[in-house]
Write an enzyme that holds these catalytic residues in place. Structure first.
Site, short mmCIF file in Angstrom:
data_model
loop_
_atom_site.label_atom_id
_atom_site.label_comp_id
_atom_site.label_asym_id
_atom_site.label_seq_id
_atom_site.Cartn_x
_atom_site.Cartn_y
_atom_site.Cartn_z
N CYS A 192 41.42 33.25 34.03
CA CYS A 192 41.16 34.64 33.63
C CYS A 192 41.80 34.95 32.29
CB CYS A 192 41.67 35.60 34.70
SG CYS A 192 43.41 35.33 35.13
N GLU A 219 42.91 42.47 40.30
CA GLU A 219 43.18 41.55 39.19
C GLU A 219 41.83 40.96 38.82
OE1 GLU A 219 46.10 41.30 37.89
OE2 GLU A 219 47.45 42.03 39.44
P1 NAD Z 1 34.15 36.84 42.70
O1 NAD Z 1 34.43 38.26 42.40
O2 NAD Z 1 32.76 36.40 42.73
O3 NAD Z 1 34.78 36.43 44.12
C1 NAD Z 1 36.13 36.65 44.41
C2 NAD Z 1 36.30 36.73 45.93
O4 NAD Z 1 35.61 37.89 46.41
C3 NAD Z 1 35.72 35.56 46.70
O5 NAD Z 1 36.58 35.22 47.76
C4 NAD Z 1 34.41 36.08 47.22
O6 NAD Z 1 33.97 35.44 48.40
C5 NAD Z 1 34.79 37.53 47.52
N1 NAD Z 1 33.65 38.45 47.59
C6 NAD Z 1 32.46 38.37 46.94
N2 NAD Z 1 31.70 39.44 47.25
C7 NAD Z 1 32.43 40.21 48.09
C8 NAD Z 1 32.20 41.45 48.75
N3 NAD Z 1 31.06 42.13 48.58
N4 NAD Z 1 33.18 41.95 49.54
C9 NAD Z 1 34.36 41.30 49.70
N5 NAD Z 1 34.62 40.11 49.12
C10 NAD Z 1 33.68 39.58 48.31
O7 NAD Z 1 35.01 36.01 41.64
P2 NAD Z 1 35.03 34.44 41.43
O8 NAD Z 1 33.75 34.04 40.76
O9 NAD Z 1 35.46 33.76 42.66
O10 NAD Z 1 36.24 34.31 40.39
C11 NAD Z 1 36.10 34.37 39.01
C12 NAD Z 1 36.53 35.73 38.50
O11 NAD Z 1 37.88 36.01 38.89
C13 NAD Z 1 36.54 35.80 36.98
O12 NAD Z 1 36.00 37.02 36.57
C14 NAD Z 1 38.01 35.73 36.64
O13 NAD Z 1 38.35 36.29 35.39
C15 NAD Z 1 38.62 36.47 37.77
N6 NAD Z 1 40.04 36.15 37.93
C16 NAD Z 1 40.96 37.10 37.62
C17 NAD Z 1 42.31 36.80 37.70
C18 NAD Z 1 43.38 37.80 37.35
O14 NAD Z 1 44.54 37.58 37.68
N7 NAD Z 1 43.05 38.89 36.67
C19 NAD Z 1 42.71 35.52 38.11
C20 NAD Z 1 41.72 34.59 38.41
C21 NAD Z 1 40.39 34.90 38.32
#
Ligand code: NAD
Length: 518
Positions: free
Chosen positions: A285, A251
């Site tokens: 999002c 997502e």
């Molecule tokens: P992010 O991708 O930076 O981090 C998300 C999660 O992934 C965090 O827990 C982070 O610690 C973890 N992570 C980071 N690097 C990783 C790796 N290499 N391996 C495993 N885990 C890792 O996202 P964010 O900045 O926390 O959130 C914002 C983003 O999320 C925006 O792009 C937003 O649109 C999206 N989002 C999507 C939805 C949806 O339902 N489509 C909902 C909410 C947020």
């Protein structure tokens, strides 16, 4: 194993927090003060948490959906008893108003427990089929839990997207280990603690905290990965899952368009735009990120939006406010960069447009910008901040073309008094969901699917797939009559070629005469 050594220590979301050896300190973004701290899990600790979760899952998975539903509803009562503590915890690490925590995060989780505990059993029940050809067989599909689901979650809805996301997975009989964002881990940790207090098996709903490398480790030990976050990180995680042939759902980000037609109810559209773009400070999002307005009503629409934004109050979570602070410093910088880029390319900033001066914390003004175009980052990349970017278009065809000209496809909205016409526009938009005269409300309707296309993701929340994705689908086929031998079994090859050659023609050739004599 993927050669992603750099990514193993990368965490886009971790930059609002400081790591102190084995601990991460969480900062309250609305006042810059300390909100709490969590442990940084080492790889062997992550493995241990998953193993304990696996043990708990054995008991849990053997319960009937009805029994699991009962325990989850008991969990909901405990969550309700703790609702003030939950709201304050979420607010302390996100900066969002308490009203938003109750109305969005807690409403989603509590309603989700009711929905999945009631409907989950139906979605998980064996499905029996009547075969169109092999009438002597009784086939059915069954749904078994996958085991332990690893949930890697973002910072923008730290309770909803971790605990809320875990509910259908638990209802399907799985254990869940959440790796919450290092910016906002406290909400998920609290939700898991309350689960144990409510009597869910110890370790069934657990958390492992730390930066991206902890999530990266978690993938190795679980049976499925459910990721919500950025495209950048999602892509890396999906590659790793592919290497391990491990199921995953993604997502990801969005750049949702809102199309305002010439016959729109302007007052509703302007109100919907302000809410859709600015709720949770635009850090949703599904936020309205691009507004395409028919030229005949553009100026009046913009006037109304600017006036409404001028009336909004921004402030601390427990004050009587509409908008809180932003949550992440790095996200705030992205917003600043995009707004400056647009300004330098000729866009008009009609409201806001800068970081709030002289205030402790992560505050960005509610912003309205017009005369934007596709050359600007604001219209191409995810903004994820309190910014309304409005572009004039000559008609609905241009609006649809621009809406579809994006790598993202999460959701969209169309605003018009002509509902049939609006539905026709909606069908032409490349997005996982399109609302008419509303925006992102499908997220609160668990009967229908919520998920993105293009770079916005793979897989869906909600509906039948929203719970069955957490299951191993198994086909069972039972022979109906128990005859001693079937038509294909040995011996009997001698005449088979002649009989089946004829049968093919009888079964599949068009036209009766040809069937019989062809
Ligand atoms: P992010 O991708 O930076 O981090 C998300 C999660 O992934 C965090 O827990 C982070 O610690 C973890 N992570 C980071 N690097 C990783 C790796 N290499 N391996 C495993 N885990 C890792 O996202 P964010 O900045 O926390 O959130 C914002 C983003 O999320 C925006 O792009 C937003 O649109 C999206 N989002 C999507 C939805 C949806 O339902 N489509 C909902 C909410 C947020």
């Amino acid at each position: 194993m993927a050669s992603l050594s750099i990514e193993k220590t990368h965490d886009r979301s971790g930059d609002g927090s400081t790591s102190d050896g084995g601990k991460i300190t969480i900062t309250n973004p609305s006042n810059g003060r300390r909100a709490g701290e969590v442990d940084v899990y080492a790889r062997d600790q992550v493995e241990g948490v998953v193993e304990r979760c696996r043990d708990a899952q054995v008991y849990w998975g053997a319960l009937s959906p009805n029994q699991r539903g009962q325990l989850l509803r008991r969990y909901r009562d405990f969550l309700l008893d703790a609702r003030d503590e939950i709201a304050e915890t979420v607010a302390s690490e996100t900066g969002k108003p308490l009203a938003e925590v109750f109305a969005a995060e807690m409403m989603y989780v509590c309603d989700g427990i009711g929905y999945w505990s009631k409907k989950g059993g139906r979605y998980l029940a064996d499905r029996r089929f009547s075969p169109h050809l092999l009438k002597t067989k009784v086939p059915m599909t069954t749904y078994k839990p996958r085991g332990v689901i690893g949930m890697i979650t973002p910072w923008n809805f730290p309770f909803l997207l971790s605990i809320g996301e875990a509910i259908p997975a638990l209802m399907a009989g799985n254990g869940v280990v959440i790796k919450p964002s290092s910016t906002t881990p406290l909400s998920a940790v609290l939700g898991a603690r309350i689960a144990e207090e409510a009597g869910l098996p110890k370790g069934l709903l657990a958390t492992v905290t730390g930066r991206g490398n902890v999530g990266w480790d978690l993938i190795d030990f679980v049976d499925m990965v459910s990721f919500t976050g950025s495209v950048e990180v999602g892509r890396k995680i999906q590659i790793k899952c592919a290497e391990q042939l491990k199921p995953s759902t993604m997502e990801l980000g969005g750049k949702d368009p809102m199309i305002v037609c010439r016959d729109a109810d302007l007052e509703r559209a302007a109100n919907g735009c302000v809410w859709g773009a600015l709720s949770n400070s635009g850090q949703v999002c599904l936020s309205v990120e691009r507004v395409y307005v028919d030229e005949s009503i553009h100026d009046e629409f913009v006037r109304r939006v600017v006036s409404k934004v001028g009336e909004l109050r921004q402030g601390l979570p427990n004050e009587d406010v509409d908008i809180g602070s932003m949550t992440s410093e790095s996200q705030l910088r992205i917003v600043e960069t995009q707004v400056e880029d647009a300004r330098s390319k000729g866009a008009k900033v009609l409201a806001g447009g800068r970081r709030v001066a002289g205030r402790e914390g992560l505050w960005y003004e509610a912003t309205v910008i017009s005369e934007v175009d596709d050359s600007m980052q604001l219209m191409r990349e995810e903004t994820f901040g309190p910014v309304i970017a409005i572009q004039k278009v000559k008609d609905e065809n241009e609006a649809i073309e621009r809406a579809n000209d994006s790598n993202f496809g999460l959701s969209a909205s169309v605003w018009s008094k002509d509902k049939v016409g609006a539905m026709n526009i909606a069908r032409r938009i490349e997005a996982g969901a399109v609302c008419v005269n509303d925006h992102m409300i499908h997220m609160m309707i668990p009967e229908v699917s919520m998920g993105g296309i293009k770079e916005s993701g793979m897989g869906h929340r909600h509906g039948a797939e929203g719970i069955r994705k957490f299951c191993q689908e198994q086909t069972l086929v039972i022979d109906r009559f128990g005859m001693k031998k079937e038509a294909l079994w040995y011996p009997g090859m001698k005449n088979r070629a002649r009989i089946f050659r004829r049968l093919l023609n009888v079964l599949f050739r068009s036209g009766l005469r040809n069937k019989l004599w062809g």
